[in-house]
Design a protein around this motif. Structure first.
Motif, mmCIF file in Angstrom:
data_model
loop_
_atom_site.group_PDB
_atom_site.id
_atom_site.type_symbol
_atom_site.label_atom_id
_atom_site.label_comp_id
_atom_site.label_asym_id
_atom_site.label_seq_id
_atom_site.Cartn_x
_atom_site.Cartn_y
_atom_site.Cartn_z
ATOM 1 N N GLY A 219 0.664 -1.083 -0.175
ATOM 2 C CA GLY A 219 0.061 -0.002 -0.143
ATOM 3 C C GLY A 219 0.881 1.357 0.085
ATOM 4 N N GLU A 220 0.227 2.397 -0.482
ATOM 5 C CA GLU A 220 1.012 3.638 -0.488
ATOM 6 C C GLU A 220 1.355 4.317 0.891
ATOM 7 O OE1 GLU A 220 -1.317 6.270 -3.089
ATOM 8 O OE2 GLU A 220 -1.068 5.149 -4.815
ATOM 9 N N ASP A 221 0.431 3.666 1.748
ATOM 10 C CA ASP A 221 0.623 4.328 3.122
ATOM 11 C C ASP A 221 2.000 4.366 3.712
ATOM 12 O OD1 ASP A 221 -1.775 5.165 3.028
ATOM 13 O OD2 ASP A 221 -2.702 3.559 4.432
ATOM 14 N N VAL A 222 2.789 3.150 3.073
ATOM 15 C CA VAL A 222 4.064 2.915 3.580
ATOM 16 C C VAL A 222 4.937 4.137 3.164
ATOM 17 C CG1 VAL A 222 6.122 1.340 3.628
ATOM 18 C CG2 VAL A 222 3.846 0.407 3.559
ATOM 19 N N LEU A 223 4.751 4.369 2.119
ATOM 20 C CA LEU A 223 5.584 5.578 1.330
ATOM 21 C C LEU A 223 5.359 7.002 2.032
ATOM 22 C CD1 LEU A 223 7.517 6.686 -0.616
ATOM 23 C CD2 LEU A 223 5.602 6.970 -2.611
ATOM 24 N N THR A 224 3.896 7.050 2.302
ATOM 25 C CA THR A 224 3.372 8.271 3.057
ATOM 26 C C THR A 224 4.100 8.548 4.513
ATOM 27 O OG1 THR A 224 1.383 8.306 1.840
ATOM 28 C CG2 THR A 224 1.378 9.537 3.865
ATOM 29 N N THR A 225 4.261 7.337 5.252
ATOM 30 C CA THR A 225 4.895 7.227 6.507
ATOM 31 C C THR A 225 6.420 7.540 6.187
ATOM 32 O OG1 THR A 225 3.374 5.516 7.162
ATOM 33 C CG2 THR A 225 5.302 5.784 8.466
ATOM 34 N N MET A 226 6.977 7.143 5.451
ATOM 35 C CA MET A 226 8.444 7.279 4.989
ATOM 36 C C MET A 226 8.423 8.788 4.891
ATOM 37 S SD MET A 226 9.472 4.345 2.571
ATOM 38 C CE MET A 226 10.998 4.734 2.168
ATOM 39 N N LYS A 227 7.894 9.430 4.127
ATOM 40 C CA LYS A 227 7.915 10.873 3.790
ATOM 41 C C LYS A 227 7.665 11.848 5.220
ATOM 42 C CE LYS A 227 5.706 12.364 0.211
ATOM 43 N NZ LYS A 227 4.651 12.745 -0.576
ATOM 44 N N ASN A 228 6.979 11.397 6.014
ATOM 45 C CA ASN A 228 6.386 12.190 7.018
ATOM 46 C C ASN A 228 7.293 12.006 8.158
ATOM 47 O OD1 ASN A 228 4.361 13.156 5.606
ATOM 48 N ND2 ASN A 228 2.834 11.736 6.605
ATOM 49 N N THR A 229 8.356 11.164 8.353
ATOM 50 C CA THR A 229 9.088 10.876 9.316
ATOM 51 C C THR A 229 10.635 11.194 9.034
ATOM 52 O OG1 THR A 229 7.978 8.783 9.712
ATOM 53 C CG2 THR A 229 10.160 8.907 10.822
ATOM 54 N N PRO A 230 10.903 12.104 9.724
ATOM 55 C CA PRO A 230 12.445 12.999 9.647
ATOM 56 C C PRO A 230 13.517 11.665 9.380
ATOM 57 C CG PRO A 230 11.345 13.940 11.426
ATOM 58 C CD PRO A 230 10.456 12.759 11.042
ATOM 59 N N ALA A 231 14.348 12.015 8.663
ATOM 60 C CA ALA A 231 15.777 10.934 8.542
ATOM 61 C C ALA A 231 16.325 10.710 9.782
ATOM 62 C CB ALA A 231 16.705 11.449 7.533
ATOM 63 N N SER A 232 16.227 11.812 10.731
ATOM 64 C CA SER A 232 17.027 11.619 12.242
ATOM 65 C C SER A 232 15.939 10.603 13.143
ATOM 66 C CB SER A 232 17.186 13.006 12.927
ATOM 67 O OG SER A 232 15.846 13.462 12.968
ATOM 68 N N ASP A 233 15.035 10.165 12.806
ATOM 69 C CA ASP A 233 14.090 9.477 13.576
ATOM 70 C C ASP A 233 13.639 8.209 12.660
ATOM 71 O OD1 ASP A 233 12.496 8.906 15.645
ATOM 72 O OD2 ASP A 233 11.024 10.162 15.311
#
Length: 531
Positions: A219-233
């Motif tokens: 599902g596309e929600d995986v990509l959405t979660t990736m985009k919304n989570t800072p690289a430091s987290d």
């Protein structure tokens, strides 16, 4: 000029050793001669990692072994290549670690496994295993994809590193009709002109990842979660969330693909391999494994927990009202694991043709183990009740208490008896199935929907039970009331465990099969003298 590389986290040097691949054979007790095997993949994903896996698969010659992965992440391009290679090869994948017995992957000139027909032996476990950053991209390539509740899968924003390179060219040309005509251009030097990183996903990268997830059926929600989570987290995904996103294919853990019991299923999974030469050596290996001390490491938490695995003890009622003719039963208490069916079979073999009811007290556990144990219960036509057993003069923490089929004195108590999760599967295998008003039984979704549904149909239990299980999330429990259990067909009557183990049942006509008259200690002295 410039080029770029994609990563999903910290510097390569901070992530530990690069990913390595080794084939591992299960070292579970009683497994030989037919045991599951898997590919252990542990470490950082680097640019050269796909080539390593490709060479491994070539050596396997088409054998489809599941991948057990533990990785902090790494190179995104390599992770995408790995995912496509895994899907193209039709492989399953699970998040997990492998505890090695004998030779370790980084050992040089190790001879511990010499003559054992496998390079590495070990046991997989989920506790503390991770698949973070770029690793979920690799994970998405699996046909069956499992994480379980004790492993971790986390995502975050992609880091793009742009590297500036200053190039010096030598161009050769000639003049034709007054115009320069280039004959050749050659790079004569390269100099690093610096680099910079961006922690926001570009449209091109987003489009590329979206296409990959669609290709893998995620599902596309995986990509959405990736985009919304800072690289430091790191955003750790809950099991129910991963199931909703189609990132995992069931609620199961690594045991679904690697447990010793899977090789007893029909048809046999593709990752099982029989080594006939190990048949005679199996009993000796099993004894050695039982006495072998486990390393005291936190990483083996799930394996060390085997002290809490379900154990089976023959019990004789200790109520004075029943002497000398008292009921006997098999007490089954603890967590259901992949080893539970084999231990139950050993117990049933030790008591011969006697049909003793099974008194279960369990928080649940391994679904495959419960399915196999339930079928074994039905095969032997055993009755089952939910209750706990209070032992008299027997400390169950002592190994000799449950060491053989000799009956131990005890009483059954349905108060505080529990049967949760996969335990309901074992109960369903009983001919008579009893849960008293003071015992507690709860259900939730277990994954493996097709297998569970087929099993319940085989046990002649109505579809309402399956519907009740599916209506509850994996992280929750729904306690079923006695009326509800009767309605869905899980229990066969409103009685409690006393119907199978009560002190007075041996006075009934006909006498239950689990009653046995114990000879008096003074029987020989009291007998009339023989002339």
């Amino acid at each position: 000029m410039g080029n770029c590389s994609l990563a999903a986290g910290a510097k390569e040097s901070d992530r530990g050793p690069p990913m390595r691949f080794v084939v591992v054979r299960s070292n579970a007790v009683g497994c030989e001669p037919n045991c599951p095997e898997w590919i252990s993949a542990e470490g950082t994903i680097e640019a050269g990692t796909p080539a390593l896996l490709k060479r491994m698969l070539k050596r396997l010659g088409g054998r489809k072994l599941p991948i057990v992965v533990d990785s902090p992440g790494g190179n995104v391009d390599a992770a995408l290549t790995l995912g496509r290679l895994i899907r193209r090869s039709g492989l399953d994948i699970a998040v997990g670690k492998t505890w090695f017995d004998g030779c370790m992957p980084d050992d040089k000139d190790c001879t511990a496994n010499k003559g054992r027909d496998a390079g590495y032996f070990g046991e997989p476990y989920a506790s503390g295993a991770i698949c973070n950053s770029a690793c979920p991209l690799m994970f998405a390539g699996g046909v069956r994809r499992v994480v379980g509740e004790w492993a971790y899968l986390g995502v975050h924003q992609i880091t793009t590193t742009y590297i500036r390179t200053k190039l010096l060219y030598r161009t050769t040309y000639k003049v034709v009709n007054g115009k320069k005509k280039v004959i050749s251009t050659k790079v004569v030097s390269r100099k690093n002109a610096g680099s910079y990183k961006t922690y926001e996903m570009s449209k091109a990268v987003e489009k590329r990842l979206a296409a990959y997830f669609r290709e893998m059926g995620v599902g596309e929600d995986v990509l959405t979660t990736m985009k919304n989570t800072p690289a430091s987290d790191i955003h750790q995904l809950a099991l129910e969330t991963m199931l909703r996103m189609d990132l995992v294919t069931s609620m199961d853990s690594v045991d679904l693909l690697t447990a010793a019991a899977i090789c007893k299923a029909r048809p046999e999974p593709a990752n099982c391999r029989e080594i006939p030469a190990n048949k005679d050596a199996a009993p000796a290996a099993a004894v050695a494994a039982k006495v072998k001390p486990a390393p005291a490491t936190a990483a083996r938490q799930e394996i060390v927990k085997r002290d809490e695995d379900m154990r089976f003890v023959v019990v004789r009622g200790s109520n004075p009202l029943c002497n000398p003719d008292c009921p006997e039963w098999i007490s089954a208490e603890g967590t259901i694991t992949a080893y539970t069916p084999e231990r139950l079979r050993d117990m049933l073999d030790s008591i011969g043709r006697r049909r003793l009811p099974l008194v279960i007290n369990s928080p649940g556990g391994d679904v495959l183990g419960a399915l196999a144990a339930g079928r074994l219960i039905r095969e032997h036509k055993l009755d089952v009740a939910i209750a706990r057993t209070d032992f008299v003069g027997c400390d169950l923490t002592a190994r000799d208490c449950a060491a053989d089929s000799e009956a131990r004195a005890g009483l059954t108590v349905d108060a505080e008896g529990v049967c949760n999760s996969a335990c309901a599967i074992m109960l369903a295998g009983g001919v008579r199935r009893l849960v008293g008003p003071r015992a507690r039984l709860s259900v939730h979704s277990l994954g493996m929907e097709k297998q569970v549904r087929t099993y319940l149909e085989d046990m002649a239990i109505g579809s309402d039970l399956f519907a009740a299980m599916q209506s509850v999330l994996y992280s929750s429990h729904r306690q079923l009331e006695p009326e509800m259990m009767l309605k869905v067909g899980l229990t066969t009557g409103p009685q409690s465990v006393d119907a199978l183990t009560g002190a007075t049942i041996c006075a009934a006509t006909p006498k239950p099969e689990n009653c046995r008259v114990a000879p008096s200690p003074n029987a020989q002295a009291e007998a009339p003298a023989k002339l």
